[in-house]
Design a protein around this motif. Structure first.
Motif, short mmCIF file in Angstrom:
data_model
loop_
_atom_site.label_atom_id
_atom_site.label_comp_id
_atom_site.label_asym_id
_atom_site.label_seq_id
_atom_site.Cartn_x
_atom_site.Cartn_y
_atom_site.Cartn_z
N VAL A 41 0.84 -1.19 0.00
CA VAL A 41 0.00 0.00 0.00
C VAL A 41 0.88 1.24 0.00
O VAL A 41 1.98 1.25 0.56
CB VAL A 41 -0.96 0.06 1.21
CG1 VAL A 41 -1.99 -1.05 1.15
CG2 VAL A 41 -0.20 0.02 2.53
N THR A 251 -15.75 2.35 -5.05
CA THR A 251 -14.37 1.91 -5.25
C THR A 251 -13.64 2.85 -6.19
O THR A 251 -14.21 3.36 -7.16
CB THR A 251 -14.38 0.49 -5.86
OG1 THR A 251 -15.13 -0.37 -4.99
CG2 THR A 251 -12.97 -0.06 -6.01
N LEU A 264 -9.71 -0.52 -3.31
CA LEU A 264 -9.43 0.71 -2.58
C LEU A 264 -10.68 1.56 -2.65
O LEU A 264 -11.16 1.89 -3.74
CB LEU A 264 -8.24 1.43 -3.18
CG LEU A 264 -7.88 2.79 -2.58
CD1 LEU A 264 -7.58 2.66 -1.08
CD2 LEU A 264 -6.69 3.41 -3.32
N GLU A 269 -9.87 3.41 2.47
CA GLU A 269 -9.73 2.08 3.07
C GLU A 269 -9.39 1.06 2.00
O GLU A 269 -10.03 0.99 0.96
CB GLU A 269 -11.02 1.68 3.77
CG GLU A 269 -11.31 2.45 5.04
CD GLU A 269 -12.50 1.90 5.80
OE1 GLU A 269 -12.71 2.33 6.95
OE2 GLU A 269 -13.22 1.04 5.25
N ALA A 270 -8.37 0.24 2.28
CA ALA A 270 -7.96 -0.85 1.40
C ALA A 270 -8.45 -2.16 1.99
O ALA A 270 -8.17 -2.46 3.16
CB ALA A 270 -6.45 -0.88 1.24
N VAL A 288 -5.05 5.13 2.40
CA VAL A 288 -4.30 4.53 1.29
C VAL A 288 -4.63 5.26 -0.01
O VAL A 288 -5.79 5.60 -0.26
CB VAL A 288 -4.64 3.03 1.17
CG1 VAL A 288 -3.97 2.42 -0.07
CG2 VAL A 288 -4.20 2.30 2.43
N THR A 289 -3.63 5.47 -0.86
CA THR A 289 -3.84 6.07 -2.17
C THR A 289 -3.55 5.09 -3.30
O THR A 289 -3.91 5.36 -4.45
CB THR A 289 -2.96 7.31 -2.37
OG1 THR A 289 -1.59 6.96 -2.24
CG2 THR A 289 -3.32 8.38 -1.35
N GLU A 290 -2.88 3.98 -3.01
CA GLU A 290 -2.66 2.95 -4.03
C GLU A 290 -2.49 1.61 -3.35
O GLU A 290 -1.84 1.49 -2.30
CB GLU A 290 -1.42 3.26 -4.86
CG GLU A 290 -1.20 2.27 -6.02
CD GLU A 290 0.04 2.59 -6.84
OE1 GLU A 290 -0.11 2.80 -8.05
OE2 GLU A 290 1.14 2.65 -6.27
N LEU A 291 -3.08 0.57 -3.95
CA LEU A 291 -3.00 -0.80 -3.45
C LEU A 291 -2.38 -1.66 -4.52
O LEU A 291 -2.72 -1.56 -5.70
CB LEU A 291 -4.42 -1.30 -3.12
CG LEU A 291 -4.60 -2.78 -2.81
CD1 LEU A 291 -3.90 -3.15 -1.51
CD2 LEU A 291 -6.07 -3.13 -2.78
#
Length: 294
Positions: A41, A251, A264, A269-270, A288-291
């Motif tokens: 993340v 999402t 995400l 929230e992831a 979170v900004t990227e998963l």
């Protein structure tokens, strides 16, 4: 992947009052894996974290000042805010190796590393972390790797894929494309009108229309995932004509890896599930900004 950009997705959801975490700093690139057990993340403050094992494993901080995180097997790649690409191999605490500068996207697959430079040049290396770079293409806006395939989307929206060695011949696959994803012997594209297409087999296989209103397309194994412009995440498993299963709402990103599905949400929230398409979601992290999944 790809998204029209994660920031575009966030903008869509913002209109509905759904977005929370800022996705604008994320960069294009595949976030889906090939059945690994790692989850990565990128937090809103630029910190990258990775965990290995079960969904409840402990997070390990990888680095700070990050704008992209990529996972593949035992390799972790990050792109820092100044455009430096770093890769480590082995355990989560392995040492970082500086790979390239002036980079806007990094890609990993097996023992290959790819970088897309700020000037649109795409390079790929094969072997160890210090292997020599091979110049692959120019005027590229997205670079994708999977197995012995390399794919690019050029500035004019054309998709080109090669199979075999790094110097193999390019084959034009499609035009009018805003996103590309590769997985095994599947190629997926997202066209500018939001239609997701996937083909399976050789580079000359026939395209199958998969979904409309898409803003992200992800492939992993025999699963296909799409994210619609309404923020709905769908996944199908099996053949290209399999039935879609609605996975989540609100999402802004979807990720796939083997039997894992990650989403995400607009509030940052992831969540990840493992097993069947109807498995239970596990909250993995917030802000979170990227998963990414390996």
């Amino acid at each position: 992947m790809n998204l029209k950009t994660l920031s575009a997705v966030a903008a869509v959801l913002a209109l509905a009052g759904l977005t929370g975490a800022a996705a604008a700093n994320a960069v294009p690139g595949t976030v889906s894996g090939n059945g690994g057990n790692r989850i990565g993340v990128l937090r809103a403050n630029g910190d990258a974290y990775v965990k290995e094992g079960g969904l409840g494993a402990r997070w390990v901080k990888g680095s700070g000042g990050i704008k992209q995180v990529v996972l593949s097997g035992k390799r972790i790649g990050v792109l820092t805010g100044d455009g430096t690409a770093w890769v480590k191999e082995g355990g989560l605490g392995a040492r970082w190796v500086r790979e390239s500068d002036d980079v806007k996207q990094i890609a990993l697959a097996g023992n290959r590393i790819g970088v897309l430079k700020d000037n649109g040049d795409a390079y790929v290396k094969e072997g160890g972390l210090r292997a020599s770079w091979v110049h692959e293409s120019v005027k590229v806006k997205e670079l994708e790797l999977s197995g012995n395939r390399i794919g690019v989307v050029t500035g004019d929206g054309a998709v080109w894929v090669k199979e075999g060695g790094l110097s193999a011949r390019w084959v034009k696959e499609s035009g009018n494309v805003i996103g590309l994803d590769l997985a095994g012997n599947r190629i997926g594209v997202l066209t500018s009108d939001g239609v997701a297409w996937v083909k399976e087999g050789g580079l000359g296989a026939k395209w199958v229309r998969e979904h409309n209103d898409g803003i992200q397309l992800e492939l992993s194994g025999n699963r296909i995932g799409v994210l619609t412009d309404r923020g709905d995440a769908y996944v199908k498993e099996g053949g290209l004509g399999a039935r879609w299963v609605h996975e989540y709402t609100h999402t802004i990103q979807i990720a796939l890896s083997g039997k894992r599905i990650g989403v995400l949400k607009g509030d940052g929230e992831a969540r990840v599930k493992g097993g069947g398409l109807g498995a239970t979601w596990v909250l993995e992290a917030r802000s979170v900004t990227e998963l990414a999944l390996s």
